[in-house]
Design an enzyme around this catalytic site. Structure first.
Site, PDB file in Angstrom:
ATOM      1  CB  SER A  83      76.719  18.917  34.396  1.00  0.00           C
ATOM      2  OG  SER A  83      75.813  19.927  33.988  1.00  0.00           O
ATOM      3  CE  LYS A  98      74.231  18.220  30.614  1.00  0.00           C
ATOM      4  NZ  LYS A  98      74.216  19.005  31.840  1.00  0.00           N
ATOM      5  CB  SER A 106      77.561  21.234  30.171  1.00  0.00           C
ATOM      6  OG  SER A 106      76.849  20.805  31.314  1.00  0.00           O
TER       7      SER A 106
END
Length: 210
Positions: free
Chosen positions: A52, A55, A109
């Protein structure tokens, strides 16, 4: 608490960083980004999955090409979400600003927000509203890689906006540090990282939904 043990750890950090910061994680990077100093590294240039952390680059890429107050409509790109994705509970037809989507992506997330951001930014930059969701996500990954390379991330390759494991997708701890350092130029990141909770409102057919 054990004050004596804490004192010993602090002293060790000064005299022997490798002992003080040794952790079981296989890849570690501890940096003072303000001073531009490396505090501790362990296999920081070894290629690993970004997960993640990708991101953060997704947000940077989006903000490079789109204004944060741009209103985006959530669409069929949600159908492509990988099974088991973490989500921030947006739904088709919701209208949110890029700022709100980035906040949902970073705090929760949200892979759903990452996909919506990626598809819409790709169509804007390419100038083609006719790109399929898959084509748009692939195009956005190319944009991510352009930004990463511009930031000096020569050991990274991104394949999607959410960081979900994919063949040929990798980064390094040192490259992630470069991305984060650049991201902090945007106030949005410091606001999101320091927020304990944020309430966002989406509109759908002129009805507000929190």
């Amino acid at each position: 608490t054990q004050p004596d043990s804490t004192q010993a750890t602090v002293s060790a950090a000064v005299s022997s960083p490798s002992d003080a910061f040794d952790v079981p994680a296989p890849n570690v990077g501890l940096y003072n980004l303000t001073a531009g100093k490396i505090i501790y590294e362990k296999k920081a240039d070894e290629k690993i999955s970004p997960a993640s952390l990708a991101k953060i680059l997704t947000a940077v890429t989006a903000l490079t090409y789109m204004k944060s107050d741009t209103v985006i409509t959530v669409g069929s790109e949600l159908d492509l979400l990988p099974k088991g994705s973490s989500i921030c509970l947006i739904a088709k037809g919701h209208k949110l600003t890029l700022y709100d989507l980035i906040t949902g992506m970073l705090l929760a997330s949200g892979n759903d927000a990452a996909y919506t951001i990626g598809v819409n930014v790709a169509r804007l930059v390419s100038g083609s509203e006719n790109l399929s969701d898959r084509e748009a996500l692939d195009y956005f990954a190319e944009l991510m890689n352009r930004i990463a390379y511009m930031l000096g991330c020569v050991n990274s390759n991104f394949k999607n906006p959410d960081g979900f494991d994919a063949d040929g997708q990798y980064t390094t701890a040192s490259d992630v540090a470069k991305i984060i350092k650049y991201a902090l130029n945007y106030h949005l990141f410091s606001e999101a990282f320091s927020a304990g909770q944020v309430t966002l409102t989406a509109t759908d057919q002129n009805k507000e939904r929190s």
